[in-house]
Design a protein around this motif. Sequence first.
Motif, PDB file in Angstrom:
ATOM      1  N   MET A 157       9.054  -2.523   1.301  1.00  0.00           N
ATOM      2  CA  MET A 157       7.921  -1.617   1.267  1.00  0.00           C
ATOM      3  C   MET A 157       8.234  -0.362   2.098  1.00  0.00           C
ATOM      4  SD  MET A 157       5.905  -3.318  -0.655  1.00  0.00           S
ATOM      5  CE  MET A 157       4.272  -2.598  -0.459  1.00  0.00           C
ATOM      6  N   PRO A 158       7.465   0.709   1.905  1.00  0.00           N
ATOM      7  CA  PRO A 158       7.716   1.944   2.670  1.00  0.00           C
ATOM      8  C   PRO A 158       7.711   1.738   4.184  1.00  0.00           C
ATOM      9  CG  PRO A 158       6.205   2.384   0.870  1.00  0.00           C
ATOM     10  CD  PRO A 158       6.398   0.896   0.904  1.00  0.00           C
ATOM     11  N   SER A 159       6.979   0.718   4.641  1.00  0.00           N
ATOM     12  CA  SER A 159       6.904   0.453   6.082  1.00  0.00           C
ATOM     13  C   SER A 159       8.203  -0.098   6.644  1.00  0.00           C
ATOM     14  CB  SER A 159       5.780  -0.555   6.350  1.00  0.00           C
ATOM     15  OG  SER A 159       6.086  -1.800   5.733  1.00  0.00           O
ATOM     16  N   GLY A 160       9.113  -0.521   5.734  1.00  0.00           N
ATOM     17  CA  GLY A 160      10.344  -1.162   6.179  1.00  0.00           C
ATOM     18  C   GLY A 160      10.251  -2.674   6.162  1.00  0.00           C
ATOM     19  N   LYS A 161       9.035  -3.170   5.999  1.00  0.00           N
ATOM     20  CA  LYS A 161       8.831  -4.607   5.901  1.00  0.00           C
ATOM     21  C   LYS A 161       8.958  -5.048   4.448  1.00  0.00           C
ATOM     22  CE  LYS A 161       5.552  -4.809   9.779  1.00  0.00           C
ATOM     23  NZ  LYS A 161       4.168  -5.205  10.170  1.00  0.00           N
ATOM     24  N   THR A 162       9.096  -6.363   4.254  1.00  0.00           N
ATOM     25  CA  THR A 162       9.071  -6.885   2.890  1.00  0.00           C
ATOM     26  C   THR A 162       7.622  -7.041   2.453  1.00  0.00           C
ATOM     27  OG1 THR A 162       9.019  -9.197   3.579  1.00  0.00           O
ATOM     28  CG2 THR A 162      11.192  -8.166   3.305  1.00  0.00           C
ATOM     29  N   LEU A 163       7.428  -7.171   1.162  1.00  0.00           N
ATOM     30  CA  LEU A 163       6.072  -7.373   0.640  1.00  0.00           C
ATOM     31  C   LEU A 163       5.443  -8.618   1.247  1.00  0.00           C
ATOM     32  CD1 LEU A 163       3.934  -6.374  -1.406  1.00  0.00           C
ATOM     33  CD2 LEU A 163       4.985  -7.871  -3.106  1.00  0.00           C
ATOM     34  N   TRP A 164       6.243  -9.662   1.427  1.00  0.00           N
ATOM     35  CA  TRP A 164       5.714 -10.891   2.017  1.00  0.00           C
ATOM     36  C   TRP A 164       5.275 -10.659   3.461  1.00  0.00           C
ATOM     37  CZ3 TRP A 164       3.960 -15.553   0.966  1.00  0.00           C
ATOM     38  CH2 TRP A 164       3.872 -16.483   1.990  1.00  0.00           C
ATOM     39  N   GLU A 165       6.097  -9.942   4.217  1.00  0.00           N
ATOM     40  CA  GLU A 165       5.752  -9.693   5.622  1.00  0.00           C
ATOM     41  C   GLU A 165       4.486  -8.857   5.746  1.00  0.00           C
ATOM     42  OE1 GLU A 165      10.249  -9.631   7.574  1.00  0.00           O
ATOM     43  OE2 GLU A 165       9.409  -7.815   6.661  1.00  0.00           O
ATOM     44  N   GLU A 166       4.301  -7.955   4.802  1.00  0.00           N
ATOM     45  CA  GLU A 166       3.167  -7.035   4.887  1.00  0.00           C
ATOM     46  C   GLU A 166       1.902  -7.588   4.245  1.00  0.00           C
ATOM     47  OE1 GLU A 166       2.766  -2.582   3.287  1.00  0.00           O
ATOM     48  OE2 GLU A 166       4.340  -2.867   4.785  1.00  0.00           O
ATOM     49  N   HIS A 167       2.059  -8.364   3.185  1.00  0.00           N
ATOM     50  CA  HIS A 167       0.879  -8.788   2.412  1.00  0.00           C
ATOM     51  C   HIS A 167       1.020 -10.217   1.916  1.00  0.00           C
ATOM     52  CE1 HIS A 167      -0.672  -4.698   2.381  1.00  0.00           C
ATOM     53  NE2 HIS A 167       0.485  -4.266   1.903  1.00  0.00           N
ATOM     54  N   SER A 168       1.276 -11.149   2.779  1.00  0.00           N
ATOM     55  CA  SER A 168       1.403 -12.546   2.342  1.00  0.00           C
ATOM     56  C   SER A 168       0.111 -13.056   1.708  1.00  0.00           C
ATOM     57  CB  SER A 168       1.795 -13.439   3.520  1.00  0.00           C
ATOM     58  OG  SER A 168       0.794 -13.404   4.532  1.00  0.00           O
TER      59      SER A 168
END
Length: 685
Positions: free
Chosen positions: A215-226
């Motif tokens: 994701m743009p934040s540098g996190k993965t989708l799972w890390e950001e929106h589990s």
Amino acid sequence: MKITIVVPFENAAKEVPIWAHDEESINFQSDILHAVRCTSSFAAVELRKYIERTLSECSVEFSSSQPESGVFIKLEVKNPGSLDGVFRLVPEGEGLVIEGSGRTGVLYGAYELLRMQGWRWYGLGQDGEVSPQLVDALTLPENIREYAPSMDIGRGFDFEGMSKDSVELYLWMARNRMNLAAFRPATTKFCEKLGLDTKTGGHIFETILDPNREMPSGKTLWEEHSDWFGLPSSGVRKKGNALSTQVCASNEDSAEFIGKELIKLLKTQWKNSDRVDVWGPDTWGSTCSCEGCKKLGNGTDQTLHILSKLRESVNNALAAGELDRKVALVMCSYEGTSTLEAPTKPIPANLIDSGDYVVFYPIKRCYEHSLFSPECDRNALYGKELAGWYKSDGNIPVMLGEYYNVSKFEDLPLLFTECMARDLKAYHSLGVRGMTYMHIPLVNWAMRTLTQALYAQLIWDADTDVDAFLDEYFTDWYGPYADDMRKAYSNIEEAWLLAASWRAWGASALTSLRSWDGAKPEKELEVDSHLGDSKQAISKGMASVSLLKEALEIIEKCYALEQTAVARRTPGSTQVAVNPVQARKLEQANKYAKHLGEDRRLLIYGIDTMALMTLMVQYHQALYDGDRELSESTWRRIESVSKNLDSYYIPIRYDESGPGFESLDALTRTQLRELIYRCMKHRGV
């Protein structure tokens, strides 16, 4: 005989052959006038091509206006924006008006007129054509004839693999009045000219909601929106199996994200597609168990809720000018996405208003019985749930997605003649108004030519006299061998009645064999109720092999006779046609040999595959019973059949992840090679 084909556009006499192939320069959604001109001109060119091969002597010319006298065929579009395929043949003086509701209707009307002359397009290309005897005059209807499709939502195929693209196939589809194909960039304009809607998409959530997506934040989708992923019944979300549960349908943020991603796709790589499959992950998993999703209803209700949110996104993009074309969203009713059950809540109104629809996919169905047979434990559930879609609140159209070439069937020589004749009429009577099937083969149809031809006919006219159709087909396709080949086909169809019990996704003999480690088993092989138990399955498999071998004997006999006949007809020196009569004789000279030869090749693969499956079940049973003599003799036969399978190729398998294909050896194609290696290891080889 002079024949005038009237295409009512100025300068048609000179420009029709150019307009007929001008599709690349046309926006078929906004430039309706040129779209009509292009398709009408193509219809005119097709008419000229086949009329010149129908009449012993003729001159065919194009014109903008109807002649004062003489034979003419006028192409007339009543509703330029329509693609419904409806048309009329209207006699007028010495000629005929082909009156299409839209441009597709005009094209279908042209092919219907050619059918009246005796033309048929059973297979692909010129080898797939059946031509009439040369005559002196056209056969024209004496009274007005009206035509409309039984399945008006869509009539087509599902296509796996981006390399599955064929101008020849799309032309065959148009000639057989089919209107739904795969979106392929290289042929989109050609399909639009033919009135084919193009469809893309599929299990798109698996890509859009990839847990590892950055994701743009540098996190993965799972890390950001589990929390976007479905909550398993255990109550604990884990990244490793994030897509083993359907997505959380009640999460508004995830729906908004998916909607934005869908719009991006529709503006870029799918910008010319007319319909988009929006299916959940193909996980055969459960639905989200959070309280918000429970309130939405069952898995189907939850998916309809998501689809409604995506429809809002598409409608908003259309209103804002982000999208320049209407797009239908297509949901599947299917076990793999937890959407087989009929909905329990009202269908969202925006889906009904937008013409979105559902495709019902009975992936594990039995072909021996009707989909509505209460005594069939494979089909009873499917028939019940399909009927349930017509008892739900609201009314969303339903298509039926069949599996006449599902991947587990691996290009086997299967026939579904009785099944289609029975089921397609029943589907139509229930209210089904569209058909598709997985997955159309592009080459080496062999006996599957009948499947494609009958399928195309029944989805156009569900009330077709199937017996009359079959009589004509066998006579046209096999000539003097029609009766023999009908017997061969009957054997082949009977032999594969339990194809799903042998090779379906889910419970089947193949599934059980592939999960066996090859060692001495602790229990009998698990098979379904249609096969009975292992010993009954062996008996049924051997009976099927016998039926297939009898069919091969018939085909071999016919093939040998036709080879001799062709050789006797072949001139002793090179011959070039100098007139239409000679050309017709040359092009038809060895068509029966081609058809019989192709049948023979595919049937050999079918016999080998059925024999190997049966022998593997027998070997498993012999090991379980401790019958060393039988296990050793069976293994020797397995070695012989597998060696034969390993000596030839089965044409093409397509890469589902992108462009590409491969040609597998027949043993690998059976999906039993790895099991044979496991058995060899346990045998100490």
